[in-house]
Design a protein around this motif. Structure first.
Motif, short mmCIF file in Angstrom:
data_model
loop_
_atom_site.label_atom_id
_atom_site.label_comp_id
_atom_site.label_asym_id
_atom_site.label_seq_id
_atom_site.Cartn_x
_atom_site.Cartn_y
_atom_site.Cartn_z
N GLN A 134 -4.75 -12.40 -6.69
CA GLN A 134 -3.51 -11.49 -5.21
C GLN A 134 -3.17 -10.25 -7.34
N SER A 135 -2.05 -10.60 -6.90
CA SER A 135 -1.53 -8.57 -8.55
C SER A 135 -2.65 -8.74 -9.48
N ILE A 136 -2.59 -10.18 -9.90
CA ILE A 136 -3.29 -10.13 -11.51
C ILE A 136 -4.57 -8.90 -11.77
N ILE A 184 2.43 -1.86 -9.48
CA ILE A 184 3.13 -2.14 -8.00
C ILE A 184 1.90 -1.71 -6.72
N ASN A 185 2.49 -2.26 -6.35
CA ASN A 185 1.37 -2.47 -4.80
C ASN A 185 1.31 -0.71 -4.63
N ALA A 186 1.83 0.16 -4.86
CA ALA A 186 1.87 1.79 -4.15
C ALA A 186 0.21 1.76 -5.02
N MET A 242 5.69 -7.19 -14.71
CA MET A 242 6.37 -8.29 -14.21
C MET A 242 7.59 -7.96 -13.09
N TYR A 243 6.88 -6.83 -12.74
CA TYR A 243 7.41 -5.81 -11.70
C TYR A 243 9.53 -5.90 -12.13
N ASP A 244 10.04 -5.96 -11.04
CA ASP A 244 12.10 -5.93 -11.91
C ASP A 244 12.48 -7.07 -12.56
N ALA A 296 11.18 -3.73 -6.78
CA ALA A 296 10.17 -4.84 -6.12
C ALA A 296 8.51 -4.52 -6.37
N PHE A 297 7.92 -6.02 -6.24
CA PHE A 297 5.99 -5.09 -6.33
C PHE A 297 6.04 -4.34 -5.04
N ASN A 298 6.23 -4.76 -3.61
CA ASN A 298 6.01 -3.78 -3.01
C ASN A 298 6.98 -3.08 -2.20
N TYR A 358 4.79 -14.75 3.18
CA TYR A 358 4.48 -13.59 3.92
C TYR A 358 3.02 -13.04 4.01
N ILE A 359 2.32 -13.83 3.66
CA ILE A 359 0.67 -13.88 3.64
C ILE A 359 0.64 -15.48 4.05
N PRO A 360 0.97 -15.48 5.67
CA PRO A 360 0.43 -17.02 6.00
C PRO A 360 -0.33 -17.76 5.75
N ARG A 377 3.13 -3.66 5.53
CA ARG A 377 3.92 -2.83 4.76
C ARG A 377 3.30 -2.13 3.69
N ASN A 378 2.00 -3.07 3.15
CA ASN A 378 1.45 -2.28 2.39
C ASN A 378 0.28 -1.16 3.47
N ARG A 379 -0.08 -1.32 4.35
CA ARG A 379 -0.21 -0.18 5.14
C ARG A 379 0.24 0.74 5.67
N LEU A 409 -10.34 -2.78 0.59
CA LEU A 409 -10.65 -3.27 -0.72
C LEU A 409 -10.11 -3.59 -1.47
N TYR A 410 -8.20 -3.88 -1.28
CA TYR A 410 -7.08 -3.76 -2.12
C TYR A 410 -6.78 -5.79 -1.31
N PHE A 411 -6.72 -5.81 -0.29
CA PHE A 411 -6.80 -6.72 -0.18
C PHE A 411 -7.88 -7.00 -0.24
N ALA A 454 2.11 -9.11 -20.25
CA ALA A 454 1.62 -10.61 -18.89
C ALA A 454 1.56 -9.99 -17.30
N LYS A 455 0.95 -10.50 -16.93
CA LYS A 455 0.91 -9.64 -15.41
C LYS A 455 1.20 -11.08 -13.96
N SER A 456 1.48 -11.18 -13.26
CA SER A 456 1.63 -12.30 -12.14
C SER A 456 1.21 -12.30 -11.51
N GLY A 457 0.87 -13.19 -10.50
CA GLY A 457 0.48 -13.28 -8.98
C GLY A 457 1.12 -14.36 -7.62
N VAL A 458 1.46 -13.54 -6.32
CA VAL A 458 2.10 -14.00 -5.54
C VAL A 458 1.56 -15.41 -5.25
N ALA A 459 0.17 -15.97 -5.46
CA ALA A 459 -0.39 -17.25 -4.70
C ALA A 459 -0.35 -18.01 -5.72
O1 DON Z 1 0.16 -6.65 -1.57
C1 DON Z 1 0.16 -7.82 -1.89
O2 DON Z 1 1.35 -8.09 -1.49
C2 DON Z 1 -0.10 -9.15 -2.22
N1 DON Z 1 -1.43 -8.87 -2.00
C3 DON Z 1 0.10 -9.03 -3.51
C4 DON Z 1 1.18 -8.53 -4.50
C5 DON Z 1 1.77 -9.83 -5.95
O3 DON Z 1 0.72 -10.41 -5.77
C6 DON Z 1 3.10 -9.31 -6.64
N2 DON Z 1 3.41 -10.06 -7.33
N3 DON Z 1 3.90 -11.27 -8.27
#
Ligand code: DON
Length: 621
Positions: free
Chosen positions: A71-73, A121-123, A248-250, A103-105, A35-37, A172-174, A196-198, A263-268
């Motif tokens: 990413q989210s880490i 979460i993103n918000a 780890m969100y939901d 979910a995270f978003n 979703y992030i190309p 969506r983040n916007r 800054l978030y991006f 723990a914390k995960s990231g979408v990368a």
């Molecule tokens: O905002 C986003 O959607 C991404 N920059 C970060 C999301 C993310 O890493 C969720 N974690 N699993």
């Protein structure tokens, strides 16, 4: 204190990592985020695992140096920065600390206040970034990278391809950002906060970096590899709690149930896990499950938790691990040799001293164990020596409890001596009211000697010994008192009085053993040079001799070179018998030599007996 990075290999921990790597390399479920190309370019086969320890050891296997975006880490660290720059209260007015179960978003905002449920979460993360933007208008990227350098122990950078890719598609983040603006969670234009978030999400890290950052969290915010305090302990506690409940969100509930590790995960594809006080863990593998968590990363952490008991909810109880040794003063004497007169006064009272060696972290559990041990002390104990050589930490939260416990003992008339507290700069125990009343000693032996001196001053009611300045004086103290008077007179004629200033080297290791020393006054130490393994030598006291005692007798009788230095620690004087005079006496007065050798043999026997008893007791206690 910084630790040297120690790259570990060929041990069971490294083998464990390699087994995990091979066990899960074939796990090909999930899909790479697209979703992030720019993220879609990641290779699903990439897989790395790293474990780092507060002691500076790093174990790694696979693609641990390959860069990917955090990413989210980044979110727990950004939340920590926001708490650091603003205040807990202010940030609490902007972001809640409740798991959302979404979910995270998700647009998980409180319907009334508009506050995001949590900063993971993103918000919540965008809201935290907005506070930082307000605190650092204009130059927040440099500040951001300075901060992450403290966490990772090296300068990180931003992957601008990923940053631009997310900036262009982050609609969506916007929307979340403007919704936060609507609720005045963000009080100004949300664009800078989103930017800054991006940027923070596009910071490039490796699996190894994440393990170092995890270990920084495990060490209460102090990076063990640099020694820098990146985050305060108070904020670190909060961040870890949120990683535990929301990281780890939901999937957070299942995660806490199955794995039990913050723990914390990231979408990368990164996963960072923290065992507080013990370990930092990181994995990297881009294929994600439906929750947005790395499939292999989750599998590795679950197996680590179950396989080697890492879950926070699986902590082994410690039954009295804090008390290393506890014994009475008669079991351990100082290395100051005592005259017969001193022994006569000391021996009946040595059990009025209690020595307790404590170890580990004096947290609440440790203090509780100490308090229980102190409560068992006999009423006759009036001096407590607390040896802290094996204490690794005395957290501020619990040092006040320890201070209260020791003060209550002092109020009961127990004098407290600390020994080997040097590992714990007293600053780590700021609440110790007793510090001005407690003597702290660098060595246990010094504390033991101080306790003996305290007992002597309490119980020495005898008339002070006559000051004997002439060797032939029948009142001469010490082992020469065993010689017939006429022999002592003959001996006195053959011995010369030698004066020493404090610090003078009386005997030097390697010198020929051709002189016997009888102390008339002052104090003389034998020092033993000990190598601490890294080429650093330090000397420790082997024995101290005062008036009436002899030294140098072993080398003198065996005619061997000296094995250690002997130094005057107080100005004084010794009668010295040289070998030539000893040999002459053997011909002219053989009886005198026989009674001298008998006295020396008895004296050495006493020293040998005391030493072997001490050694045996030290092994026993
Ligand atoms: O905002 C986003 O959607 C991404 N920059 C970060 C999301 C993310 O890493 C969720 N974690 N699993």
């Amino acid at each position: 204190m910084t630790v040297q990075v120690h790259q570990c290999s060929a041990n069971v921990i490294q083998e464990l990592l390699e087994e995990l790597y091979h066990a899960y390399s074939g796990l090909n479920e999930g899909r790479v985020a697209d979703y992030i190309p720019e993220l879609a370019k990641a290779c699903p086969d990439d897989f790395g695992i790293v474990i780092a320890t507060p002691g500076g050891r790093i174990y790694e296997v696979g693609a641990t140096r390959k860069e990917f975006t955090i990413q989210s880490i980044s979110k727990p660290f950004i939340y920590a920065l926001a708490l650091k720059l603003l205040s807990l209260e202010f940030i609490a007015s902007k972001i809640d600390v409740e798991p959302s179960g979404d979910a995270f978003n998700a647009i998980s905002l409180d319907p009334e206040s508009g506050k995001p449920r949590n900063p993971m979460i993103n918000a919540g993360a965008i809201a935290a970034s907005a506070q930082i933007c307000d605190a650092f208008p204009g130059n927040s990227e440099e500040q951001l990278l300075d901060y992450f350098e403290q966490l990772a122990g090296r300068r990180l950078s931003i992957n601008f391809d990923v940053y631009r890719s997310e900036k262009e598609t982050g609609h969506r983040n916007r929307a979340i950002g403007h919704l936060l603006r609507n609720f005045n969670i963000i009080e100004s234009d949300p664009e800078p906060a989103l930017d800054l978030y991006f940027r923070q999400c596009a910071i490039s890290v490796t699996c190894r970096d994440l393990a170092v950052m995890a270990t920084t969290l495990a060490c209460q915010g102090r990076n063990p590899f640099t020694g820098g305090q990146a985050i305060s302990p108070e904020i670190t506690v909060r961040v870890l709690a949120l990683m535990g409940t929301c990281g780890m969100y939901d999937f957070a509930g299942q995660w806490l149930h199955d794995v039990g590790i913050p723990a914390k995960s990231g979408v990368a594809g990164g996963v960072m896990a923290v065992i507080p006080g013990r370990l930092g863990i990181a994995t990297y593998s881009p294929s994600l499950d439906s929750f947005g968590n790395s499939v292999r990363g989750v599998a590795v952490c679950r197996q680590l938790s179950r396989g080697v008991g890492l879950s926070l909810f699986n902590q082994y109880y410690q039954v009295d691990a804090t008390i290393r040794r506890s014994y009475l003063g008669s079991q351990r004497t100082s290395r100051r040799w005592r005259s017969d007169r001193e022994l006569r006064i000391l021996d009946p009272h040595r059990d009025e001293v209690q020595i307790i060696h404590v170890q580990g972290v004096l947290d609440f559990g440790g203090i509780e164990q100490m308090a229980a041990e102190l409560a068992k002390l006999s009423d006759k104990v009036r001096i407590l020596i607390l040896d802290l050589a094996h204490v690794t930490e005395c957290p501020v939260e619990s040092s006040g409890l320890l201070d209260r416990q020791l003060c209550s003992m002092e109020d009961k008339g127990v004098d407290i001596l600390l020994s080997r507290a040097g590992r714990l700069p007293m600053v780590s125990m700021p609440d110790w009211r007793i510090t001005e009343r407690v003597e702290a000693y660098e060595h246990l032996d010094s504390a033991l000697e101080a306790a003996e001196e305290m007992l002597l001053s309490l119980y020495d009611t005898e008339a002070p010994p006559a000051t004997v300045t002439v060797l032939a004086d029948p009142r001469y103290p010490g082992f020469l008192g065993q010689l017939p008077d006429e022999h002592r007179v003959v001996l006195a004629e053959r011995m010369s009085l030698r004066l020493f200033e404090s610090g003078d080297v009386v005997i030097r290791g390697g010198d020929p053993g051709d002189e016997l020393f009888l102390v008339q006054s002052g104090s003389f130490d034998i020092a033993l040079k000990i190598s601490s393994g890294d080429g650093v030598h330090h000397s420790t006291r082997l024995a101290t001799f005062g008036a009436g005692l002899c030294f140098g007798e072993i080398g003198f009788i065996a005619q061997n070179p000296r094995t250690a230095d002997i130094v005057a620690t107080e100005a004084g004087a010794c009668w010295v018998l040289h070998r030539d005079d000893f040999d002459a006496l053997s011909h002219s007065h053989p009886q005198v030599v026989i009674s001298l050798l008998k006295a020396l043999t008895c004296d050495m026997g006493t020293k040998l007996s005391q030493t072997s008893v001490q050694l045996t007791l030290m092994e026993h206690y």
